[in-house]
Design an enzyme around this catalytic site. Structure first.
Site, PDB file in Angstrom:
ATOM      1  N   VAL A 134       0.818  -1.224   0.000  1.00 31.08           N
ATOM      2  CA  VAL A 134       0.000   0.000   0.000  1.00 31.08           C
ATOM      3  C   VAL A 134       0.844   1.262   0.000  1.00 31.08           C
ATOM      4  O   VAL A 134       0.312   2.358  -0.066  1.00 31.08           O
ATOM      5  CB  VAL A 134      -0.988   0.045   1.193  1.00 31.08           C
ATOM      6  N   ASP A 176       5.387  16.363   6.563  1.00 32.60           N
ATOM      7  CA  ASP A 176       4.994  15.852   5.238  1.00 32.60           C
ATOM      8  C   ASP A 176       3.497  15.586   5.190  1.00 32.60           C
ATOM      9  O   ASP A 176       3.054  14.531   4.748  1.00 32.60           O
ATOM     10  CB  ASP A 176       5.782  14.580   4.903  1.00 32.60           C
ATOM     11  N   TYR A 211      13.008   4.182   2.195  1.00 27.61           N
ATOM     12  CA  TYR A 211      13.580   3.374   3.281  1.00 27.61           C
ATOM     13  C   TYR A 211      12.867   2.060   3.494  1.00 27.61           C
ATOM     14  O   TYR A 211      13.177   1.317   4.391  1.00 27.61           O
ATOM     15  CB  TYR A 211      13.578   4.189   4.580  1.00 27.61           C
TER      16      TYR A 211
HETATM   17  O1  LIG Z   1       6.809   6.214  10.527  1.00 28.32           O
HETATM   18  C1  LIG Z   1       5.706   5.668   9.977  1.00 28.32           C
HETATM   19  C2  LIG Z   1       5.771   4.770   8.935  1.00 28.32           C
HETATM   20  C3  LIG Z   1       4.617   4.228   8.363  1.00 28.32           C
HETATM   21  C4  LIG Z   1       3.402   4.595   8.854  1.00 28.32           C
HETATM   22  C5  LIG Z   1       2.162   4.038   8.270  1.00 28.32           C
HETATM   23  C6  LIG Z   1       1.260   3.401   9.106  1.00 28.32           C
HETATM   24  C7  LIG Z   1       0.072   2.885   8.603  1.00 28.32           C
HETATM   25  C8  LIG Z   1      -0.226   3.025   7.260  1.00 28.32           C
HETATM   26  C9  LIG Z   1      -1.534   2.555   6.776  1.00 28.32           C
HETATM   27  C10 LIG Z   1      -1.998   2.587   5.483  1.00 28.32           C
HETATM   28  C11 LIG Z   1      -3.316   2.132   5.545  1.00 28.32           C
HETATM   29  N1  LIG Z   1      -4.279   2.011   4.578  1.00 28.32           N
HETATM   30  C12 LIG Z   1      -4.171   2.282   3.222  1.00 28.32           C
HETATM   31  C13 LIG Z   1      -5.189   1.852   2.439  1.00 28.32           C
HETATM   32  C14 LIG Z   1      -5.145   2.079   1.051  1.00 28.32           C
HETATM   33  C15 LIG Z   1      -4.067   2.731   0.498  1.00 28.32           C
HETATM   34  C16 LIG Z   1      -3.916   2.955  -0.995  1.00 28.32           C
HETATM   35  N2  LIG Z   1      -5.123   3.154  -1.684  1.00 28.32           N
HETATM   36  C17 LIG Z   1      -4.917   3.204  -3.113  1.00 28.32           C
HETATM   37  C18 LIG Z   1      -5.948   2.647  -3.972  1.00 28.32           C
HETATM   38  C19 LIG Z   1      -4.542   2.124  -3.866  1.00 28.32           C
HETATM   39  C20 LIG Z   1      -3.048   3.191   1.280  1.00 28.32           C
HETATM   40  C21 LIG Z   1      -3.095   2.965   2.662  1.00 28.32           C
HETATM   41  N3  LIG Z   1      -3.592   1.858   6.810  1.00 28.32           N
HETATM   42  N4  LIG Z   1      -2.518   2.102   7.575  1.00 28.32           N
HETATM   43  C22 LIG Z   1       0.689   3.666   6.412  1.00 28.32           C
HETATM   44  C23 LIG Z   1       1.883   4.175   6.920  1.00 28.32           C
HETATM   45  C24 LIG Z   1       3.317   5.507   9.899  1.00 28.32           C
HETATM   46  O2  LIG Z   1       2.101   5.919  10.333  1.00 28.32           O
HETATM   47  C25 LIG Z   1       4.470   6.040  10.467  1.00 28.32           C
END
Ligand SMILES: Oc1ccc(-c2ccc(-c3cc(Nc4ccc(CNC5CC5)cc4)n[nH]3)cc2)c(O)c1
Length: 316
Positions: free
Chosen positions: A26, A142, A31
């Site tokens: 996703v 960001d 990194y």
């Molecule tokens: O330091 C950090 C590093 C990574 C994260 C992090 C924590 C959680 C997520 C996350 C993403 C997510 N759900 C999600 C669902 C869908 C998408 C993409 N949608 C498009 C259609 C393709 C992207 C993300 N749920 N939780 C993403 C990043 C964070 O919160 C802190």
């Protein structure tokens, strides 16, 4: 039994990754990668950030440890919370809450904008998350649509604090970094050594405008073009910033005569305008914005907070 690994690199490798089934990628960054996973025993959906080879690259390892230390401090209803961290085969794995989609997904599905009611509810929740970061001396740095997650019940959380930084000590300049240009505040574009949480307030203003219209407010294709768009829409930069720009780009960037008006009407436009003041010191804090008339008038904050408590399971 998986135990919460400490962040010390000496933590023995655990078999924690075996308890998760990988479903999709996703997100990807320089990194590491963020995976959508399902916990085999409970069916719980999680997001797992898998760092690149941590042991071989001292910079990645230092970055990972700094990120983990920061994430372990931060817990809030409007930040994506980390559930556990573990090491396996020389890599760190960070397990987080999974939410259904991102604000970018919503904007792509709604070309004309999200409607003012949704934009207002999203903005209010984001300001709560950013206020919590700033109260804990953390600048996100960001804020952008990809880093805003939305649950299928409309709960909004900030994610990816991978770029976040603790507030620098007085007099200590920040290291250079490149956040996403369209949401970058003027003080970052002119590379002012000292910047603060105001850079997140600027980005929030850009997000609010984009939620209202469906289009990015300042889609610059270079740093100079970014500054030209800002001056065209919100007017003159702070004099010290204008001097830098005039030296770099002369009259190519424009005189600061306001052009296109900001989107929104009434109190929504007033909230937007104060977030987008080009002088960082003139931008209100997130705490002040949460008390803005736009949210307080006609009882919005009071009734929406009750709705949030119920959705977050806070009402027993
Ligand atoms: O330091 C950090 C590093 C990574 C994260 C992090 C924590 C959680 C997520 C996350 C993403 C997510 N759900 C999600 C669902 C869908 C998408 C993409 N949608 C498009 C259609 C393709 C992207 C993300 N749920 N939780 C993403 C990043 C964070 O919160 C802190």
């Amino acid at each position: 039994m998986d135990r919460r690994a400490s962040i010390s690199p000496s933590t023995p490798c655990s078999r924690s990754m075996d308890k998760y089934e990988q479903l999709a990628v996703v997100g990807e960054g320089s990194y590491g990668v963020v995976l959508k996973c399902r916990r085999r025993d409970t069916g719980q959906l999680v997001a797992i950030k898998k760092f690149l080879e941590t042991e071989d690259d001292a910079a990645v390892r230092k970055m990972a440890l700094r990120e983990i230390r920061m994430l372990k401090k931060l817990r809030h209803d409007h930040l994506v919370n980390m559930i556990e961290v573990f090491r396996r085969k020389r890599r760190f794995y960070l397990v987080f809450e999974y939410l259904d989609h991102t604000l970018l997904d919503e904007l792509e599905a709604s070309p004309g904008g999200l409607g003012e009611d949704t934009a207002k509810k999203h903005m209010y929740q984001l300001l709560k998350g950013i206020d919590y970061c700033h109260q804990n001396s953390i600048i996100h740095r960001d804020v952008k649509p990809e880093n805003v997650l939305v649950s299928n019940t409309g709960i909004v959380k900030l994610c990816d604090l991978g770029f976040a930084r603790a507030l620098a000590a007085p007099g200590e300049p920040y290291t250079e970094y490149v956040a996403t240009r369209w949401y970058r505040a003027p003080e970052l574009l002119v590379a002012e050594h000292r910047y603060g949480p105001e850079v997140d307030i600027w980005a929030m203003g850009c997000l609010f405008a984009e939620m209202l219209t469906g289009d990015p407010l300042f889609p610059g294709d270079s740093d100079i073009d970014q500054l030209a768009l800002i001056i065209k829409i919100v007017g003159k930069l702070a004099p010290r910033h204008q001097q830098v720009v005039s030296r770099l780009a002369g009259s190519a960037v424009g005189s600061g005569v306001r052009g296109r008006a900001l989107p929104g009407t009434g109190l929504a436009r007033d909230l937007l305008a104060v977030c987008l003041r080009t002088e960082p010191r003139a931008r209100p804090s997130a705490a002040t914005l949460l008390r803005h008339k736009y949210f307080v008038a006609d009882g919005f904050a009071e009734s929406f907070n009750a709705e949030l408590r119920m959705k977050l399971g806070k009402d027993i």
